[in-house]
Write a protein that holds these residues in place. Structure first.
Motif, mmCIF file in Angstrom:
data_model
loop_
_atom_site.group_PDB
_atom_site.id
_atom_site.type_symbol
_atom_site.label_atom_id
_atom_site.label_comp_id
_atom_site.label_asym_id
_atom_site.label_seq_id
_atom_site.Cartn_x
_atom_site.Cartn_y
_atom_site.Cartn_z
ATOM 1 N N GLN A 75 42.976 11.254 -61.721
ATOM 2 C CA GLN A 75 41.910 10.466 -61.616
ATOM 3 C C GLN A 75 41.792 8.944 -62.409
ATOM 4 O O GLN A 75 42.660 8.867 -63.299
ATOM 5 N N SER B 165 43.306 17.973 -65.376
ATOM 6 C CA SER B 165 43.250 17.030 -64.310
ATOM 7 C C SER B 165 43.733 15.590 -64.559
ATOM 8 O O SER B 165 43.320 15.232 -65.670
ATOM 9 N N LEU C 198 46.410 23.667 -59.020
ATOM 10 C CA LEU C 198 45.640 23.333 -57.792
ATOM 11 C C LEU C 198 46.161 24.512 -56.795
ATOM 12 O O LEU C 198 46.973 24.642 -56.656
ATOM 13 N N SER D 82 41.927 13.459 -57.286
ATOM 14 C CA SER D 82 41.783 14.504 -58.259
ATOM 15 C C SER D 82 41.687 15.979 -57.496
ATOM 16 O O SER D 82 40.997 15.949 -56.444
ATOM 17 N N GLY D 83 42.305 16.734 -58.119
ATOM 18 C CA GLY D 83 42.437 18.314 -57.309
ATOM 19 C C GLY D 83 41.209 18.967 -57.781
ATOM 20 O O GLY D 83 40.582 18.453 -58.973
ATOM 21 N N ASP D 84 40.970 20.199 -57.363
ATOM 22 C CA ASP D 84 39.707 20.806 -57.840
ATOM 23 C C ASP D 84 40.334 21.806 -58.875
ATOM 24 O O ASP D 84 40.893 22.974 -58.688
ATOM 25 N N THR D 85 40.388 21.404 -59.938
ATOM 26 C CA THR D 85 40.678 22.096 -61.239
ATOM 27 C C THR D 85 39.870 21.787 -62.381
ATOM 28 O O THR D 85 39.069 21.011 -62.563
ATOM 29 N N THR E 190 44.940 23.972 -53.589
ATOM 30 C CA THR E 190 44.856 23.589 -51.817
ATOM 31 C C THR E 190 45.976 22.335 -51.816
ATOM 32 O O THR E 190 46.327 21.839 -52.911
#
Ligand code: LLP
Length: 428
Positions: free
Chosen positions: A185, A182, A223, A174-177, A225
């Motif tokens: 996951q 998302s 996302l 999972s990305g930081d969003t 990063t």
């Protein structure tokens, strides 16, 4: 000496403040656009769309992958003219419903450049995909395999060659969003988790008329990063060798000058290609990416007119649109910026409100504007992705037009809805 000033890259490429301090997009003066076409209006710099499409393709070449395809996620801006620009630039198209497939074909994408998605594809949608013999159907779940088997046995495919498919993998990355966007996951509503992949592949290989070509993963959107994309490539690499990898979309856009710039298209494509190579994707194998937001978010601005200003605890500036043309602030807590279109760099702390009958209809909670007054044109940048796409008629608001601007010429590519349109489907 009178000079023009360029504005931050949150605005479409080539946007400027004229010597009178008025925002120009695609060479067109936004105050004049508001006068001519009315507000609210989505204003798109056509050259910006083209430049981003070209940047993606050039980045693929620079990264040294010969079989690289850029698949526009049409859900981000499903307007025929936008799709036609990308078709014309040589991109492919990702559709997530029969309606999007219809639009993509109508805009000029040939079926061999269309990728079909969905976690709940209907029988009619699968029939349509098979009948047109699209490039790839991304298979999401076991029920869909059963359904495809039945439809193929009934002769739903007009082409006698097998229908190429990918299996949608939920890689557990999972990305930081925002949680609402998302998808990578393990507890996602999309795709097969890693320990179901072997069974899914075996089941798909047992269906006459399907050809398993490879793997697909889309882990989320906005996302900022690159690490999650590398982790996704690593997860796919563990599943064996396949002729096609589709690594989805997800590269974030910059929404405000204060937001640090996301990775560039070049950095993103470079990192993905490198990670794909490092995890076993060889030359001759296809690598697909499905950007939506990164191709169109910053290509457009929305123009509004200020209708009222009031002061209580906040300094409220209410405009003639809101959650019906941009639901993102309300739905995802998205932070955007705003300016008076002919007086940038204000210092009055304002709350920019929409005109809908809900307290939550606030476009920007805190923004510095130059003392807005009724009649002023206010502009919000970076509304090209998922603005028009998620627009509604809430409170009986006709949806805004889309105006393409290029070299100082403006043309309407989607007209404003009329009051008649609001009742067009009603059966009295
Ligand atoms: N591929 C698949 C399978 C997708 O589900 C999506 C987006 C994309 C590609 C494109 O993702 P992008 O490059 O645009 O991040 N309405 C939300 C975004 C929802 C994204 C849904 N899927 C928003 O306004 O932020």
């Amino acid at each position: 000496m009178a000079t023009e000033t360029s504005v931050c890259d949150v605005f479409p490429l080539g946007s400027r403040l004229s010597e009178r301090g008025r925002l120009q997009v695609g060479g067109c003066d936004t105050i004049e656009l508001a006068r001519e076409f009315g507000t609210p209006a989505y204003v798109v710099a056509e050259d910006d769309l083209r430049a981003r499409a070209r940047a993606f393709l050039a980045a693929g070449r620079a990264a040294g992958h010969d079989e690289f395809h850029v698949v526009f996620a049409s859900k981000a801006f499903p307007c025929t003219a936008v799709l036609a620009v990308f078709a014309n630039e040589g991109l492919w198209c990702d559709v997530a419903s029969g309606g999007e497939l219809h639009l993509a074909l109508r805009a000029g994408f040939s079926p061999e450049r269309i990728v079909v998605h969905g976690n709940a594809k209907s029988e009619a949608e699968l029939r349509m995909a098979l009948r047109h013999r699209v490039a790839l159907i991304v298979v999401d779940n076991f029920d869909e395999i059963d359904r495809l088997e039945r439809l193929l046995a009934e002769g739903a495919a007009t082409d006698r060659s097998a229908q190429p498919v990918l299996v949608r993998v939920t890689p557990g990355v999972s990305g930081d969003t925002n949680a609402k966007i998302s998808t990578g996951q393990a507890d996602s509503k999309f795709g097969f988790v890693i320990d179901q992949i072997d069974r899914a592949l075996a089941r798909m290989r047992g269906v006459a008329g399907l050809e398993v070509r490879g793997l697909h993963a889309h882990i989320g959107s906005q996302l900022l990063t690159l690490e999650p994309f590398r982790a996704t490539a690593a997860a796919l690499g563990k599943l064996g060798a396949f002729p096609v990898w589709d690594l989805g979309g997800g590269l974030g856009a910059r929404y405000t000058e204060r937001q640090p710039p996301p990775p560039t298209i070049e950095e993103y494509v470079g990192a993905v290609v490198q990670a794909a190579h490092a995890n076993g994707l060889g030359s001759g194998q296809q690598l697909l990416l499905e950007p939506g937001r990164a191709l169109c978010a910053n290509a457009a601005v929305t123009l509004y007119t200020v209708e009222s200003v009031r002061r209580n605890v906040s300094h409220w500036v209410a405009v003639d649109g809101g959650m019906s043309d941009n639901i993102r602030p309300m739905l995802y807590g998205a932070v955007i910026e705003a300016h008076v279109a002919d007086r940038f760099h204000g210092s009055t702390l304002c709350a920019l409100a929409g005109k809908h009958c809900e307290s939550g209809d606030v476009l920007v909670r805190e923004v510095l504007l130059d003392d807005p007054r009724p009649g002023d044109v206010v502009v919000t940048p970076a509304t090209g992705a998922y603005g028009y796409a998620m627009a509604s008629n809430y409170n009986g608001l006709p949806r805004p037009p889309v105006i393409f601007c290029r070299d100082g010429e403006a043309r309407v590519v989607a007209r404003r809805e009329s009051f008649e349109d609001l009742a067009a489907r009603d059966v009295p």
